[in-house]
Design a protein around this motif. Structure first.
Motif, PDB file in Angstrom:
ATOM      1  N   ARG A 197      24.565  -2.839   4.570  1.00 34.76           N
ATOM      2  CA  ARG A 197      23.377  -3.592   4.143  1.00 34.76           C
ATOM      3  C   ARG A 197      22.630  -2.841   3.042  1.00 34.76           C
ATOM      4  O   ARG A 197      22.142  -3.448   2.076  1.00 34.76           O
ATOM      5  N   LEU A 198      22.552  -1.518   3.160  1.00 36.54           N
ATOM      6  CA  LEU A 198      21.822  -0.731   2.173  1.00 36.54           C
ATOM      7  C   LEU A 198      22.517  -0.747   0.812  1.00 36.54           C
ATOM      8  O   LEU A 198      21.871  -0.912  -0.234  1.00 36.54           O
ATOM      9  N   PHE A 199      23.841  -0.573   0.800  1.00 40.12           N
ATOM     10  CA  PHE A 199      24.563  -0.601  -0.472  1.00 40.12           C
ATOM     11  C   PHE A 199      24.487  -1.987  -1.113  1.00 40.12           C
ATOM     12  O   PHE A 199      24.380  -2.106  -2.348  1.00 40.12           O
ATOM     13  N   TYR A 200      24.548  -3.025  -0.300  1.00 40.25           N
ATOM     14  CA  TYR A 200      24.452  -4.382  -0.844  1.00 40.25           C
ATOM     15  C   TYR A 200      23.078  -4.602  -1.465  1.00 40.25           C
ATOM     16  O   TYR A 200      22.959  -5.155  -2.575  1.00 40.25           O
ATOM     17  N   GLU A 201      22.040  -4.163  -0.775  1.00 42.40           N
ATOM     18  CA  GLU A 201      20.694  -4.314  -1.336  1.00 42.40           C
ATOM     19  C   GLU A 201      20.555  -3.489  -2.616  1.00 42.40           C
ATOM     20  O   GLU A 201      19.957  -3.950  -3.598  1.00 42.40           O
ATOM     21  N   LEU A 202      21.117  -2.275  -2.610  1.00 42.37           N
ATOM     22  CA  LEU A 202      21.038  -1.442  -3.805  1.00 42.37           C
ATOM     23  C   LEU A 202      21.718  -2.124  -4.985  1.00 42.37           C
ATOM     24  O   LEU A 202      21.199  -2.115  -6.115  1.00 42.37           O
ATOM     25  N   ALA A 203      22.868  -2.729  -4.743  1.00 40.71           N
ATOM     26  CA  ALA A 203      23.572  -3.446  -5.808  1.00 40.71           C
ATOM     27  C   ALA A 203      22.723  -4.599  -6.345  1.00 40.71           C
ATOM     28  O   ALA A 203      22.624  -4.812  -7.563  1.00 40.71           O
ATOM     29  N   ARG A 204      22.107  -5.345  -5.456  1.00 37.48           N
ATOM     30  CA  ARG A 204      21.276  -6.469  -5.889  1.00 37.48           C
ATOM     31  C   ARG A 204      20.052  -5.984  -6.666  1.00 37.48           C
ATOM     32  O   ARG A 204      19.644  -6.621  -7.655  1.00 37.48           O
ATOM     33  N   LEU A 205      19.469  -4.873  -6.243  1.00 37.12           N
ATOM     34  CA  LEU A 205      18.314  -4.334  -6.957  1.00 37.12           C
ATOM     35  C   LEU A 205      18.706  -3.908  -8.369  1.00 37.12           C
ATOM     36  O   LEU A 205      18.010  -4.210  -9.345  1.00 37.12           O
ATOM     37  N   HIS A 206      19.832  -3.188  -8.484  1.00 33.83           N
ATOM     38  CA  HIS A 206      20.300  -2.783  -9.807  1.00 33.83           C
ATOM     39  C   HIS A 206      20.596  -4.012 -10.672  1.00 33.83           C
ATOM     40  O   HIS A 206      20.293  -4.035 -11.872  1.00 33.83           O
ATOM     41  N   ARG A 207      21.202  -5.035 -10.070  1.00 33.55           N
ATOM     42  CA  ARG A 207      21.511  -6.258 -10.819  1.00 33.55           C
ATOM     43  C   ARG A 207      20.229  -6.898 -11.339  1.00 33.55           C
ATOM     44  O   ARG A 207      20.169  -7.360 -12.490  1.00 33.55           O
ATOM     45  N   SER A 208      19.202  -6.923 -10.521  1.00 38.51           N
ATOM     46  CA  SER A 208      17.938  -7.537 -10.937  1.00 38.51           C
ATOM     47  C   SER A 208      17.284  -6.771 -12.074  1.00 38.51           C
ATOM     48  O   SER A 208      16.511  -7.335 -12.852  1.00 38.51           O
ATOM     49  N   ARG A 209      17.596  -5.482 -12.184  1.00 39.83           N
ATOM     50  CA  ARG A 209      17.025  -4.642 -13.236  1.00 39.83           C
ATOM     51  C   ARG A 209      17.947  -4.543 -14.464  1.00 39.83           C
ATOM     52  O   ARG A 209      17.648  -3.812 -15.409  1.00 39.83           O
ATOM     53  N   GLY A 210      19.056  -5.287 -14.420  1.00 38.04           N
ATOM     54  CA  GLY A 210      19.983  -5.250 -15.545  1.00 38.04           C
ATOM     55  C   GLY A 210      20.849  -4.006 -15.590  1.00 38.04           C
ATOM     56  O   GLY A 210      21.508  -3.756 -16.606  1.00 38.04           O
ATOM     57  N   GLU A 211      20.881  -3.246 -14.514  1.00 34.67           N
ATOM     58  CA  GLU A 211      21.668  -2.003 -14.455  1.00 34.67           C
ATOM     59  C   GLU A 211      23.042  -2.329 -13.865  1.00 34.67           C
ATOM     60  O   GLU A 211      23.323  -2.070 -12.690  1.00 34.67           O
ATOM     61  N   LEU A 212      23.890  -2.908 -14.699  1.00 41.13           N
ATOM     62  CA  LEU A 212      25.128  -3.490 -14.204  1.00 41.13           C
ATOM     63  C   LEU A 212      26.137  -2.429 -13.756  1.00 41.13           C
ATOM     64  O   LEU A 212      26.845  -2.626 -12.759  1.00 41.13           O
ATOM     65  N   ASP A 213      26.249  -1.338 -14.482  1.00 44.60           N
ATOM     66  CA  ASP A 213      27.182  -0.285 -14.073  1.00 44.60           C
ATOM     67  C   ASP A 213      26.788   0.277 -12.710  1.00 44.60           C
ATOM     68  O   ASP A 213      27.648   0.502 -11.845  1.00 44.60           O
ATOM     69  N   GLU A 214      25.492   0.505 -12.533  1.00 43.90           N
ATOM     70  CA  GLU A 214      25.014   1.035 -11.247  1.00 43.90           C
ATOM     71  C   GLU A 214      25.244   0.014 -10.128  1.00 43.90           C
ATOM     72  O   GLU A 214      25.576   0.388  -8.993  1.00 43.90           O
ATOM     73  N   ALA A 215      25.066  -1.259 -10.446  1.00 47.51           N
ATOM     74  CA  ALA A 215      25.303  -2.297  -9.440  1.00 47.51           C
ATOM     75  C   ALA A 215      26.764  -2.314  -9.011  1.00 47.51           C
ATOM     76  O   ALA A 215      27.074  -2.390  -7.809  1.00 47.51           O
TER      77      ALA A 215
END
Length: 424
Positions: A197-215
């Motif tokens: 759940r934490l990694f999924y949320e982290l990916a979504r947060l990065h996606r929302s910030r435009g940080e695609l590589d991090e997502a």
């Protein structure tokens, strides 16, 4: 147990200093521990009336602690007086905290927690900060007061679930994605619980910030833990499509189709992969494989089979194209059925399968009995006069019926010469 230990200590104090107020209060409080706190409080208050000024604070605090389990409002008032008289009386603050919770005096609960935690550390202090924050959020509508308390606990111990979840909710409510990324990362480093759940949320947060590589990096970690995490796979597909990375997008769609998801979702994933393979990667063979999987799921349609035939022809697989058109003919009606059957027959001939070609040719007139061109074209392609007799006869009967109904202008010989040529 603990109550017995306290009782023995009170007795020892009474033996050592029998004339002190502390000894008398201790003995009074520990008599029959847990039983009739109201009577014990009344006794202590009775002693208080006759006590000297120097002993009254001790007896008042003891009475307040007893009243906390009996008369809530009276306990609250007495314990307030105790801590006002002696702000350093930690037992008084603890009694006030207990009495205030029981009476619903939430400001006093927060005040007592703050006073007590100044003298504590570790889990005990963290628990009081979390308690004060919960009261501020749940009863006093003061998120601004709760947040610094939760943040302090989380900074010292990011493994504490209560501090993390309540701080997380506050940050999410005000959409502070930067702060959320920071605490989610710290939580991942501090615990082994709920990592998917934490990694999924982290990916979504990065996606929302435009940080695609991090997502995508977060999704890679997620898939290591759960290779069929559909939400993470779908997010990766979305990111790769937005970047024009079609091959990884196809890989993600294939993984979704293999996951434990409903058949309709598998179908959508396979069709999406086929679209990217055909139109973005110029891979008709790969697209054909995906469409065959759609058929295997039970979603075969005439349009799907016609598309499969076209892809198969592009790859040079005429047998596969003919097979797909045969399925298309089986599901179609009227002229479309006849057209698919004729094309399937032509492809069978090209593939060297004359038996299948004859079967396809024979089905065409039945599909379009009023189409003389179909009848004649099929008859002309059948290999022998004997095998052409049936479609030609069907064609003649159809022709006569059309002329009789006025649907076709009569030729001098009624059109029989063309049909006869089909029999010759």
């Amino acid at each position: 147990d603990a109550a017995d230990d306290v009782f023995l200590l009170a007795q020892d104090l009474g033996a050592r200093a029998p004339d002190t107020a502390s000894a008398r209060a201790g003995i009074e409080e520990t008599l029959e521990p847990g039983d009739d706190p109201d009577a014990r409080a009344a006794s202590l208050l009775g002693v208080l009336e006759h006590a000297s000024p120097s002993t009254q604070p001790v007896l008042r605090a003891a009475a307040g602690r007893a009243l906390s389990a009996a008369r809530r409002q009276q306990a609250l008032e007495i314990n307030r007086a105790v801590v006002e008289a002696d702000p350093w009386d930690l037992a008084g603050w603890e009694a006030l905290r207990t009495a205030a919770r029981a009476a619903g005096a939430w400001e006093d609960v927060v005040r007592a927690c703050d006073q007590l935690l100044a003298h504590l550390d570790g889990d005990a202090a963290h628990g009081l900060q979390e308690e004060a924050a919960a009261v501020l959020l749940d009863h006093l509508d003061d998120p601004a007061g709760a947040e610094p308390r939760l943040a302090a606990v989380f900074e010292e111990d990011p493994g504490r679930p209560n501090a993390f979840h309540r701080l997380h909710d506050l940050l999410a409510e005000r959409a502070d994605a930067e702060a959320l990324v920071r605490i989610v990362k710290r939580r991942i480093d501090a615990t082994d619980e709920g990592l998917e759940r934490l990694f999924y949320e982290l990916a979504r947060l990065h996606r929302s910030r435009g940080e695609l590589d991090e997502a995508l990096e977060a999704i890679e970690n997620l898939v290591l833990l759960d290779e069929q995490h559909v939400g993470g796979l779908a997010l990766a597909v979305e990111i790769n499509v937005s970047r024009g990375s079609w091959a990884p997008a196809v890989d993600g769609l294939r993984l979704i189709a293999k996951a434990d998801v409903p058949a309709k979702q598998k179908r959508i994933s396979r069709l999406g992969a086929a679209d990217f393979l055909e139109h973005k990667l110029d891979d008709p063979a790969g697209a054909l494989v995906e469409l065959a999987e759609v058929d295997a799921l039970g979603y075969g349609t005439v349009d799907l089979f016609v598309r499969m035939a076209g892809l198969a022809e592009r790859t040079g697989d005429t047998a596969a194209a003919a097979a797909a058109l045969t399925k298309a003919a089986a599901g179609a009606e009227g002229p479309d059925k006849a057209a698919h059957a004729r094309r399937a027959a032509e492809l069978h001939v090209a593939a060297g399968d004359n038996t299948s070609a004859q079967a396809a040719y024979r089905s065409a007139p039945a599909a379009a009995p009023t189409d003389l061109d179909v009848v004649l074209a099929v008859a002309a392609r059948l290999p022998a006069a004997a095998s052409r007799a049936m479609p030609a006869a069907e064609g003649e009967g159809t022709l006569r019926a059309m002329v009789a109904s006025g649907g076709l202008a009569a030729a001098p010989d009624g059109g029989r010469s063309d049909v006869a040529n089909g029999r010759a």
